[in-house]
Design a protein around this motif. Structure first.
Motif, mmCIF file in Angstrom:
data_model
loop_
_atom_site.group_PDB
_atom_site.id
_atom_site.type_symbol
_atom_site.label_atom_id
_atom_site.label_comp_id
_atom_site.label_asym_id
_atom_site.label_seq_id
_atom_site.Cartn_x
_atom_site.Cartn_y
_atom_site.Cartn_z
ATOM 1 N N THR A 78 -8.892 -38.148 30.977
ATOM 2 C CA THR A 78 -7.436 -38.465 31.014
ATOM 3 C C THR A 78 -6.252 -38.507 31.677
ATOM 4 N N VAL A 123 3.434 -32.463 34.279
ATOM 5 C CA VAL A 123 2.439 -32.695 33.779
ATOM 6 C C VAL A 123 1.269 -33.967 33.908
ATOM 7 N N ARG A 124 2.248 -35.289 33.467
ATOM 8 C CA ARG A 124 1.821 -36.593 33.007
ATOM 9 C C ARG A 124 1.169 -36.087 35.060
ATOM 10 N N THR A 154 1.698 -26.605 32.252
ATOM 11 C CA THR A 154 0.594 -27.061 31.020
ATOM 12 C C THR A 154 0.953 -26.618 29.802
ATOM 13 N N PHE A 163 3.291 -29.095 27.968
ATOM 14 C CA PHE A 163 2.573 -30.304 27.785
ATOM 15 C C PHE A 163 1.164 -30.449 26.891
ATOM 16 N N LEU A 164 0.251 -29.738 28.226
ATOM 17 C CA LEU A 164 -1.021 -30.272 27.597
ATOM 18 C C LEU A 164 -1.333 -29.610 26.788
ATOM 19 N N ASN A 207 -1.028 -30.371 23.760
ATOM 20 C CA ASN A 207 -0.947 -31.990 23.459
ATOM 21 C C ASN A 207 -0.072 -32.693 22.811
ATOM 22 N N LEU A 227 1.663 -34.490 26.143
ATOM 23 C CA LEU A 227 1.587 -35.299 26.952
ATOM 24 C C LEU A 227 2.867 -36.227 26.919
#
Length: 450
Positions: free
Chosen positions: A44, A293-294, A436, A439-440, A443, A445
């Motif tokens: 990812t 997070v990205r 985290t 955003f991660l 799901n 993102l």
């Protein structure tokens, strides 16, 4: 010079003792577990690294930020650094170097996240961030932020500048008899031509240079591994066994110990991928991204490419070549990789010279940006131009001074940078988990942080 080298060696031995190894690997392992193994998200991360974030805010693209960070990390640590680790710590150092990279992915993720979370926007619209801002804005530890910035400015002249210039000059002299003074003057001129254009100029050059140089270097390594294919499995077994049992290395590596293998492997691993060092987050903060997070994922992919792939291949090339050929002097890390590449008829030495030149030059460019931001944090933009003059001049100085002194200084500067950065990661790990989860793990993102 000898006296100074002795003092720096003592300092390096102290800084890179068991306390630092425990702190560094402990942070890697702690963040790996607490962040639910972000290494599993590497594909990812790679996908995001090559996509433009149209809704993001920043100075350069995510790929431009990653390319600049990779330019600063893929350098002599991958070529001469791994060879030096093998020469000083035996073949087992390769495994420790690799493990530092695998678990360091989690640390690089956390660094990238905090860089975006605590970055600031200047009056002229530039984004600034990094451990000094995380320490000041996240923990309120202004004094430690200043300490980190000072160490970063100093380290830029070691890991980022003189080490790279010295490596270029040594190889050019060993391979073609070119005077270090001439090499230093040429690299000095090229450095000035790029860094005076600022971060966008550096990112533009690095975005073009990094994929090109990495492809040809890896291609050369694969050719050597093809030539040495009979020795690949013995080399792998030797690397693993020697990491925990120095006797497994055999008489050729007399004097190596588990401590030496771990120390030099971890030190060179950190030197190579810079996870935990705190340098890469400085340029990560300039990336155009919609949420922390990205960019954290994109940043983590840098450690994967640098250590998990390139350093591992380099280590295999060196150890398999030592096993395959009796004429390789594995006690001299400065020329060990050169001897391995010389086994490729006609093209080996020119290929390595080109790889080292481009790797080292790109590292000089990337670290100039790190040093500039540290100096700007300490004294404002008025001192950045002064820094650039000294930085460019240091390229020439690094080309002509003693290699041992340069490497020892770099090891000391790395450790002094890592300590405050690792403390910020540990004390702000709750924030990293919170972002985290937001955003991660949920799901989301593609959501914006605004």
């Amino acid at each position: 010079m000898d006296r100074l080298n002795d003092i720096l060696t003592l300092a390096s031995d102290f800084l890179w003792g068991w306390p630092m190894i425990i702190l560094l690997l402990g942070t890697h392992l702690y963040l790996t577990v607490r962040l639910r193994f972000p290494q599993l998200r590497i594909f990812t991360a790679i996908r995001l690294s090559v996509k433009k974030d149209a809704d993001g805010h920043g100075d350069v693209s995510q790929f431009g930020s990653l390319a600049t960070a990779l330019a600063a990390t893929i350098g002599t640590g991958n070529i001469i650094g791994v060879a030096t680790a093998v020469a000083l710590g035996g073949p087992g150092a390769v495994l420790w170097c690799w493990l530092t990279g695998v678990f360091g992915i989690a640390t690089k993720y956390a660094e990238g996240l905090l860089a975006i979370k605590y970055r600031v926007k200047t009056k002229d619209g530039r984004m600034l961030g990094g451990p000094m801002y995380a320490l000041e804005r996240g923990l309120g530890w202004k004094w430690l932020a200043v300490v980190f910035a000072v160490f970063t400015a100093c380290a830029s002249f070691g890991i980022g500048n003189t080490v790279q210039a010295n490596a270029i000059a040594v190889l050019a002299n060993e391979s073609y008899g070119i005077s270090p003074y001439f090499t230093g003057a040429v690299v000095c001129t090229l450095t000035g031509a790029v860094v005076l254009g600022g971060v966008k100029s550096i990112a533009r050059v690095c975005s073009m240079l990094v994929p090109f140089m990495a492809f040809f270097y890896v291609l050369g390594c694969l050719v050597i591994l093809g030539i040495n294919w009979h020795y690949l499995w013995p080399a792998l077994k030797l690397i693993v066994n020697a990491a925990f049992s120095p006797e497994a290395a055999g008489g050729g590596f007399v004097g190596s110990t588990v401590m030496m293998a771990a120390r030099f492997g971890i030190a060179r691993g950190l030197f190579s991928n810079e996870s935990g060092l705190g340098s890469a987050p400085i340029v990560a903060a300039a990336a155009k991204t919609r949420n922390p997070v990205r960019q954290a994922l994109v940043s983590s992919s840098g450690t994967f490419w640098d250590t998990v792939v390139i350093c591992a291949i380099t280590g295999l090339v060196i150890v398999s070549s030592v096993l395959a050929y009796n004429d390789i002097d594995f006690s001299n890390g400065a020329v060990l990789t050169k001897q391995a590449f010389s086994k490729i008829p006609y093209l080996g030495t020119p290929l390595l010279t080109f790889g080292l030149l481009t790797f080292a030059f790109s590292t000089i460019l990337g670290w100039c940006y790190y040093g500039e931001r540290a100096v700007e944090y300490l004294g404002g933009m008025r001192w950045v131009k002064v820094f650039r003059v000294f930085y460019i001049a240091a390229v020439f100085v690094g080309s002509i001074i003693n290699l041992s002194l340069v490497w020892t200084f770099a090891d000391c500067a790395n450790a002094l940078m890592a300590i405050p950065n690792l403390l910020s990661l540990l004390f702000l790990s709750g924030i990293v988990v919170q972002e985290t989860r937001k955003f991660l793990w949920s799901n989301r993102l593609d959501d914006s942080d605004e």
